[in-house]
Design an enzyme around this catalytic site. Structure first.
Site, PDB file in Angstrom:
ATOM      1  N   LYS A 252       0.850  -1.199   0.000  1.00  0.00           N
ATOM      2  CA  LYS A 252       0.000   0.000   0.000  1.00  0.00           C
ATOM      3  C   LYS A 252       0.880   1.242   0.000  1.00  0.00           C
ATOM      4  CE  LYS A 252      -3.760   0.402   2.568  1.00  0.00           C
ATOM      5  NZ  LYS A 252      -4.480   0.381   3.864  1.00  0.00           N
TER       6      LYS A 252
HETATM    7  C1  E4P Z   1      -7.669   0.911   4.385  1.00  0.00           C
HETATM    8  O1  E4P Z   1      -7.089   0.547   3.418  1.00  0.00           O
HETATM    9  C2  E4P Z   1      -7.548   2.268   4.922  1.00  0.00           C
HETATM   10  O2  E4P Z   1      -6.250   2.500   5.350  1.00  0.00           O
HETATM   11  C3  E4P Z   1      -8.523   2.450   6.037  1.00  0.00           C
HETATM   12  O3  E4P Z   1      -9.791   1.948   5.641  1.00  0.00           O
HETATM   13  C4  E4P Z   1      -8.640   3.863   6.545  1.00  0.00           C
HETATM   14  O4  E4P Z   1      -9.689   3.874   7.470  1.00  0.00           O
HETATM   15  P1  E4P Z   1      -9.950   5.053   8.517  1.00  0.00           P
HETATM   16  O5  E4P Z   1     -10.379   6.256   7.755  1.00  0.00           O
HETATM   17  O6  E4P Z   1     -11.026   4.501   9.379  1.00  0.00           O
HETATM   18  O7  E4P Z   1      -8.665   5.275   9.254  1.00  0.00           O
END
Ligand code: E4P
Length: 231
Positions: free
Chosen positions: A86
């Site tokens: 990622k």
């Molecule tokens: C997933 O890939 C993301 O990093 C995550 O859903 C972010 O979520 P949040 O906005 O609840 O931190």
């Protein structure tokens, strides 16, 4: 809808993986820091629980190009080929996306808040883009419409990049995103639970059990079918 779990909590992943065909697990530095301990050991344990074939999305912590490239290699080396690196959407990030995907790495571009960013990520070769639905809702923008617009852009541009809708705070958001036709989303344990549970389901199940027991007692249907009426 293909659902991944957006958590690094071992117990939650282990349990939900027993009853639901999750596609994989997504993590980020915040999710891992929430659990504490040794993040490397935790990620290896998650990989062991979900097996080698499911997707594990792991975010880089480096910010410089060469270091991102090196860290990506370490992440995939440690966690296996179905690991998605990622990378947040930045100029340096896009450079790494282009070069990592050219080398055959799976890459998810994260922290996507607009169709423009998604278009750049897809053009750089990303496998997935992760639009942050509730972070958009939090700033009075429409996260669900953003996902729909990204899909329209991808369809119009003929991109093979997939949407991994992320950052959900409510079950309603997930359903609304599913209605746009989005095929894949990642949800927290909390949202997973909210998708599953309904008080009227609970009372319905209790009603079935009470009605059955009032007439047939504790004997189960299986027992009736195998043993017939017992005198
Ligand atoms: C997933 O890939 C993301 O990093 C995550 O859903 C972010 O979520 P949040 O906005 O609840 O931190």
């Amino acid at each position: 809808m293909r659902l991944l779990l957006d958590t690094a909590n071992i117990e939650d992943i282990r349990y939900i993986n027993t009853y639901f065909p999750i596609v994989g697990v997504t993590t980020n530095p915040t999710i891992l820091s929430r659990e504490g301990g040794d993040p490397a050991a935790r990620l290896c344990e998650i990989r062991q629980i979900i097996g080698p074939d499911k997707e594990l999305h792991v975010q880089i912590t480096e910010t410089e190009y060469e270091k991102i490239m090196a860290e990506a290699e370490i992440i995939v080396g440690a966690l296996g080929k179905n690991t998605f690196v990622k990378i947040p959407i930045t100029d340096v990030g896009l450079r790494a996306v282009r070069d990592l995907t050219a080398k055959g790495y799976h890459v998810t571009v994260t922290a996507v808040l607009s169709a423009g960013q998604a278009l750049l990520a897809a053009s750089a070769g990303a496998d997935y883009v992760a639009p942050y639905v509730s972070r958009l809702e939090n700033i009075c923008e429409n996260g669900v419409e953003a996902v729909a617009e990204i899909q329209q852009v991808f369809d119009a541009a003929g991109c093979s990049t997939k949407i991994l809708a992320a950052s959900f705070k409510t079950a309603r958001e997930v359903v609304d995103v599913a209605l746009t036709g989005a095929a894949t989303a990642t949800v927290s344990t909390f949202v997973m639970q909210k998708l599953l549970v309904h008080t009227t389901t609970d009372t319905s199940i209790k009603g079935f059990r009470d009605d059955w027991e009032n007439v047939f007692g504790k004997r189960t249907l299986g027992s009736w079918l195998t043993n017939g009426e017992q005198k």
